[in-house]
Design a protein around this motif. Sequence first.
Motif, PDB file in Angstrom:
ATOM      1  N   ASP A  19       0.813  -1.219   0.000  1.00  0.00           N
ATOM      2  CA  ASP A  19       0.000   0.000   0.000  1.00  0.00           C
ATOM      3  C   ASP A  19       0.846   1.269   0.000  1.00  0.00           C
ATOM      4  OD1 ASP A  19      -2.280  -1.539   0.062  1.00  0.00           O
ATOM      5  OD2 ASP A  19      -2.495  -1.439   2.242  1.00  0.00           O
ATOM      6  N   ASP A  20       2.163   1.113   0.198  1.00  0.00           N
ATOM      7  CA  ASP A  20       3.029   2.288   0.334  1.00  0.00           C
ATOM      8  C   ASP A  20       3.843   2.598  -0.922  1.00  0.00           C
ATOM      9  OD1 ASP A  20       2.293   2.501   3.080  1.00  0.00           O
ATOM     10  OD2 ASP A  20       3.734   0.922   3.549  1.00  0.00           O
ATOM     11  N   ILE A  44       7.343   5.777  -3.801  1.00  0.00           N
ATOM     12  CA  ILE A  44       7.195   5.348  -2.409  1.00  0.00           C
ATOM     13  C   ILE A  44       6.622   6.502  -1.596  1.00  0.00           C
ATOM     14  CG2 ILE A  44       8.345   4.482  -0.332  1.00  0.00           C
ATOM     15  CD1 ILE A  44      10.512   3.315  -2.067  1.00  0.00           C
ATOM     16  N   VAL A  45       5.603   6.220  -0.808  1.00  0.00           N
ATOM     17  CA  VAL A  45       5.034   7.214   0.100  1.00  0.00           C
ATOM     18  C   VAL A  45       5.404   6.818   1.524  1.00  0.00           C
ATOM     19  CG1 VAL A  45       2.929   8.266   0.987  1.00  0.00           C
ATOM     20  CG2 VAL A  45       3.119   7.729  -1.452  1.00  0.00           C
ATOM     21  N   CYS A  46       6.031   7.724   2.240  1.00  0.00           N
ATOM     22  CA  CYS A  46       6.477   7.425   3.608  1.00  0.00           C
ATOM     23  C   CYS A  46       5.276   7.101   4.491  1.00  0.00           C
ATOM     24  CB  CYS A  46       7.244   8.613   4.171  1.00  0.00           C
ATOM     25  SG  CYS A  46       7.845   8.354   5.862  1.00  0.00           S
ATOM     26  N   ASN A  52       4.730  11.494   5.533  1.00  0.00           N
ATOM     27  CA  ASN A  52       3.794  11.163   4.452  1.00  0.00           C
ATOM     28  C   ASN A  52       4.215  11.752   3.099  1.00  0.00           C
ATOM     29  OD1 ASN A  52       0.366  11.435   3.523  1.00  0.00           O
ATOM     30  ND2 ASN A  52       1.447   9.561   3.952  1.00  0.00           N
ATOM     31  N   LYS A  53       5.518  12.038   2.932  1.00  0.00           N
ATOM     32  CA  LYS A  53       5.998  12.601   1.673  1.00  0.00           C
ATOM     33  C   LYS A  53       6.338  11.488   0.691  1.00  0.00           C
ATOM     34  CE  LYS A  53       7.796  16.948   3.535  1.00  0.00           C
ATOM     35  NZ  LYS A  53       8.972  17.841   3.657  1.00  0.00           N
ATOM     36  N   ILE A  82      12.877  12.514  -6.606  1.00  0.00           N
ATOM     37  CA  ILE A  82      12.220  13.208  -5.493  1.00  0.00           C
ATOM     38  C   ILE A  82      12.583  12.479  -4.206  1.00  0.00           C
ATOM     39  CG2 ILE A  82      10.035  13.958  -4.472  1.00  0.00           C
ATOM     40  CD1 ILE A  82       8.778  13.875  -7.206  1.00  0.00           C
ATOM     41  N   PRO A  83      13.214  13.133  -3.239  1.00  0.00           N
ATOM     42  CA  PRO A  83      13.756  14.492  -3.331  1.00  0.00           C
ATOM     43  C   PRO A  83      14.945  14.530  -4.278  1.00  0.00           C
ATOM     44  CG  PRO A  83      14.497  13.456  -1.316  1.00  0.00           C
ATOM     45  CD  PRO A  83      13.523  12.500  -1.937  1.00  0.00           C
TER      46      PRO A  83
END
Length: 228
Positions: A19-20, A44-46, A52-53, A82-83
Motif C-alpha cells: 500500500d506504500d 514510495i510514500v512514507c 507522508n511525503k 524526489i527528493p
Amino acid sequence: MAFNWTCPHCETKTTINSDDHKKDESNLKIRNADGLKSADILWIVCPNTECNKLSLYIRLYELNYVPQIYRRGDFIKEWTLIPNTKAKVYPDYIPIAIRQDYEEAYTILELSPKASATLSRRCLQGMIRDFWGVKKGRLFDEINEIEEKVDPLTWKSIDAIRKVGNIGAHMEKDINLIIEVEPKEAQLLIQLIEMLIEEWYIHRHERELKLNLIVDIAETKDKAKKNE
C-alpha cells in the motif's frame, strides 16, 4: 513484497508494504545508438504519518533481445528524482555556508563527482575555520593545526582524505581546484562531512542544552529556597 527503507525526508527507518509503493516497468524497444533499455519507475510514500511525503526513483537496465523475447539485462544506474538530493536536513545553528556547501555537494554527486568533491573540501575547510577558529590559508596546514585538538582517530580520518586517489595529490594546494575524482571518493568526502557535523556541531549543541537545563534546575531550586 515488503522491503526495508529509510525515508530521505524524515530519515525514519521503516518497512514498505504494497500500500506504500507503486512500481511501473517501461521498455525501450526502438533501435538506437545507445542500445535497448529497460527502466523501473518506483514511487514510495512514507508511512510515517508525520511525514507522508513521496519519493521517486528510476532504475535503468540493459534490455536484451533473444529469439522472440526481450529480457532485462545488467543494472546500469539509479536516480533519485524526489527528493532531488539525499542530503540530510541539518538545524539552523549550523552555519548556513556549511549547510549550503554540503547540500550542493550531495545534489551534484552523481552528475559531477569532481565538482561535488570540490564543494566538500570547501565545506570541510569552512567547518575547521568556524568550529576551531583555525585559518592558515591552505587546508593541508589547517588539518595539521587541529591535530592536537581532536581525538587521534578523527584526525586520522580527516587526514586520510588527502590520501584518497587524486584528491590527496591536490587538495592541500588549492581548495577550489577541479580535478578528476571517482564517485566513491566523492561519496567518502560527504560521509566525512556528515560525521564531523554530527560530532562537532550536533553533539556540542545537545551538550549545551543538557548543561543549561541542569543550571536552570539549580537556579530554580535556589529561588525556591530564598522564597521559603
